[in-house]
Enzyme design. Structure first.
Site, PDB file in Angstrom:
ATOM      1  N   ASP A   1       5.064  -8.894   4.486  1.00 56.28           N
ATOM      2  CA  ASP A   1       5.539  -7.651   5.116  1.00 56.28           C
ATOM      3  C   ASP A   1       5.133  -7.521   6.577  1.00 56.28           C
ATOM      4  O   ASP A   1       5.968  -7.194   7.433  1.00 56.28           O
ATOM      5  CB  ASP A   1       5.048  -6.433   4.303  1.00 56.28           C
ATOM      6  CG  ASP A   1       5.586  -6.468   2.865  1.00 56.28           C
ATOM      7  OD1 ASP A   1       6.480  -7.300   2.604  1.00 56.28           O
ATOM      8  OD2 ASP A   1       5.105  -5.700   2.025  1.00 56.28           O
TER       9      ASP A   1
ATOM     10  N   HIS B   1       3.503 -11.939  -2.679  1.00 52.92           N
ATOM     11  CA  HIS B   1       4.819 -11.864  -2.031  1.00 52.92           C
ATOM     12  C   HIS B   1       4.933 -10.602  -1.187  1.00 52.92           C
ATOM     13  O   HIS B   1       5.989 -10.310  -0.656  1.00 52.92           O
ATOM     14  CB  HIS B   1       5.904 -11.856  -3.114  1.00 52.92           C
ATOM     15  CG  HIS B   1       5.676 -10.745  -4.079  1.00 52.92           C
ATOM     16  ND1 HIS B   1       4.714 -10.822  -5.078  1.00 52.92           N
ATOM     17  CD2 HIS B   1       6.197  -9.512  -4.176  1.00 52.92           C
ATOM     18  CE1 HIS B   1       4.699  -9.675  -5.747  1.00 52.92           C
ATOM     19  NE2 HIS B   1       5.570  -8.869  -5.217  1.00 52.92           N
ATOM     20  N   CYS B   2       3.843  -9.824  -1.053  1.00 50.90           N
ATOM     21  CA  CYS B   2       3.920  -8.599  -0.238  1.00 50.90           C
ATOM     22  C   CYS B   2       3.074  -8.760   1.025  1.00 50.90           C
ATOM     23  O   CYS B   2       3.578  -8.774   2.137  1.00 50.90           O
ATOM     24  CB  CYS B   2       3.372  -7.401  -1.009  1.00 50.90           C
ATOM     25  SG  CYS B   2       4.175  -7.055  -2.532  1.00 50.90           S
ATOM     26  N   ILE B   3       1.751  -8.869   0.816  1.00 45.65           N
ATOM     27  CA  ILE B   3       0.816  -8.729   1.938  1.00 45.65           C
ATOM     28  C   ILE B   3       0.970  -9.804   3.004  1.00 45.65           C
ATOM     29  O   ILE B   3       0.939  -9.505   4.192  1.00 45.65           O
ATOM     30  CB  ILE B   3      -0.631  -8.636   1.408  1.00 45.65           C
ATOM     31  CG1 ILE B   3      -0.735  -7.593   0.296  1.00 45.65           C
ATOM     32  CG2 ILE B   3      -1.587  -8.289   2.552  1.00 45.65           C
ATOM     33  CD1 ILE B   3      -0.258  -6.214   0.664  1.00 45.65           C
TER      34      ILE B   3
END
Ligand code: SAJ
Length: 439
Positions: free
Chosen positions: A282, A277-279
């Site tokens: 973002d 859910h980040c890389i």
């Protein structure tokens, strides 16, 4: 001498009498609330999920990085509590916003959670209040979205004088033991110098190293750079795989060799694609912001193009492998090993393994999966249960796809039992390492 709002807040922080609010009690908010309470502050967590609120008020942690043994005494002492009622913010001197910032289906930023948190704070904003946004977002969000929501035309409160606003990106890596919320350096930017002074005063009571930057935009950009750096380098590693394919080389051998360079190189490896859910998310926040400024962030776009093409690349590998045995994908039994987005986690968000699984199903393969961390899942209308017996599933499969290299898998046994293997995680290297360590 009349003390101004900043002095009063600084005194309350120094005396640990400041009341802290944390909006969003997930893998970022709960650890932050816990360390503030452990520092002696009275903390109230505000979350829309009644189950989280109930569990926390029972003294139970639901976040893997925070043991219940740390939370229970804080709740028993009344230092930590949770509620779904935003009115609790009336009594808070500081509020940290730790809510998700996902993408919409259109791949555009979804800052609706930030907006509703800011709107709730605006209803309870009072002199001497510090607001810190921690959620990853595009540069300008704090100034262009949060500030106008708090300093709206019906209020006389002024930022930097009556209330204080900072951005300080979270750097929580769930499951990591060596770096925690307290010992991971934390970047912070203030809307004004007074904001930064107050933000640093509060956070330095619980965070070992604070890194002050000149603006909230610089802090927002620093976080996006951190994760864009990973996405672009993972994209490069995946392109190295595509290149080595054309050259008939083993990409992992080449990367392992390059990684022996003790300086000027940082190892990334090819894989099934980009999950989490980040890389994957973002960099799209940054790319979206730049498009609004009529600039195309080409590295981000290219990395995203390569990373999102990897599931298709691996499905073609399955097709080629079955073809070698005179089998069509259609009707073949394919076992996908591991569906989580990376090893040793149960998180399925953006997992490329699911893309591989669904692409194979679309081609008519009879797909089953096994994942010790994911007993069952429901995704895009697809509901599946992990194979009960791994050995039987390995024996029955016409092709096995290793999509997530969980440490608990017995890779030598799997390599031995699998008839046909497509390995997106180069677990054969782990075989070589285990053989080398035995000799
Ligand atoms: N991946 C590759 N090749 C690599 C590294 C990762 O294909 O060389 C894949 C993973 O399998 C996964 C995705 O990329 O699907 C993301 O992997 P990740 O290791 O970046 O894991 P995340 O998403 O958990 O990233 C988090 C981030 N932490 C925060 O945002 C606070 C990231 O900044 C951390 O560097 C990373 O954990 C970490 O190092 O574990």
């Amino acid at each position: 001498m009349n003390l101004d709002a900043k002095d009063i807040l600084l005194q309350r922080i120094a005396g640990r009498t400041a009341k802290i609010g944390v909006i969003g009690l997930g893998y970022v908010g709960l650890p932050l609330a816990t360390i503030f309470a452990e520092a002696g502050f009275s903390v109230v967590g505000v979350d829309i999920d009644e189950r989280k609120v109930r569990q926390l008020n029972e003294g139970t942690s639901y976040v893997e990085d925070i043991e219940t043994a740390r939370v229970a005494p804080l709740v028993a002492q009344g230092l930590l509590r949770a509620t779904t009622d935003f009115a609790a913010l009336d009594a808070c001197d500081a509020v940290s916003i730790c809510v998700p910032t996902p993408l919409r289906k259109t791949r555009d930023p979804d800052i609706s959670y930030i907006l509703s948190a800011a709107g709730a704070i605006a209803e309870h904003l009072h002199p001497g209040m510090l607001v810190v946004l921690e959620s990853t977002t595009y540069p300008g969000t704090t100034t262009e979205v949060i500030l106008p929501t708090l300093q709206h035309e019906d209020t006389s409160l002024e930022v930097g004088k009556d209330f204080f606003l900072c951005f300080s990106p979270e750097r929580v890596d769930p499951g990591r033991k060596d770096y925690t919320t307290a010992n991971t350096p934390k970047v912070m930017g203030g809307t004004t110098l007074a904001c930064l002074e107050v933000g640093r005063a509060l956070y330095s009571t619980v965070i070992e190293t604070l890194v002050a930057v000149s603006s909230t935009e610089a802090a927002e950009m620093a976080k996006l750079l951190e994760n864009t750096f990973r996405a672009v380098n993972i994209g490069l590693a995946n392109e190295v795989l595509l290149i080595c394919d054309k050259l008939g080389l083993d990409a992992w051998e080449v990367i392992e060799a390059a990684a022996t360079k003790p300086f000027g190189f940082m190892k990334f490896v090819p894989g099934p694609g980009l999950g989490g859910h980040c890389i994957p998310i973002d960099p799209q926040y940054l790319s979206w912001k730049l498009k609004a400024l009529n600039y195309t962030a080409r590295f981000i776009e290219l990395a995203s193009e390569i990373n999102t093409s990897m599931p298709d690349y691996w499905v073609h590998k399955v097709q080629d492998a079955l073809n070698e045995q005179g089998k069509a994908v259609k009707g073949s039994r394919v076992l996908v090993l591991g569906v989580a987005y990376k090893k040793d986690v149960s998180d399925l968000r953006e997992s490329p393994a699911l893309d591989i699984l669904m692409l194979l199903q679309d081609k008519g393969a009879r797909v089953i999966y096994h994942d010790p961390h994911v007993p069952q899942f429901r995704h895009d209308g697809l509901a599946m249960t992990s194979a009960a017996n791994l050995d039987a599933a390995l024996a029955e499969a016409d092709c096995v796809v290793i999509a997530t290299d969980h440490a608990e898998y017995d890779w030598p046994a799997i390599h031995e039992k699998a008839g046909l293997l497509v390995d997106t995680r180069a677990t054969h290297l782990q075989l070589q390492r285990s053989v080398a360590s035995e000799s």
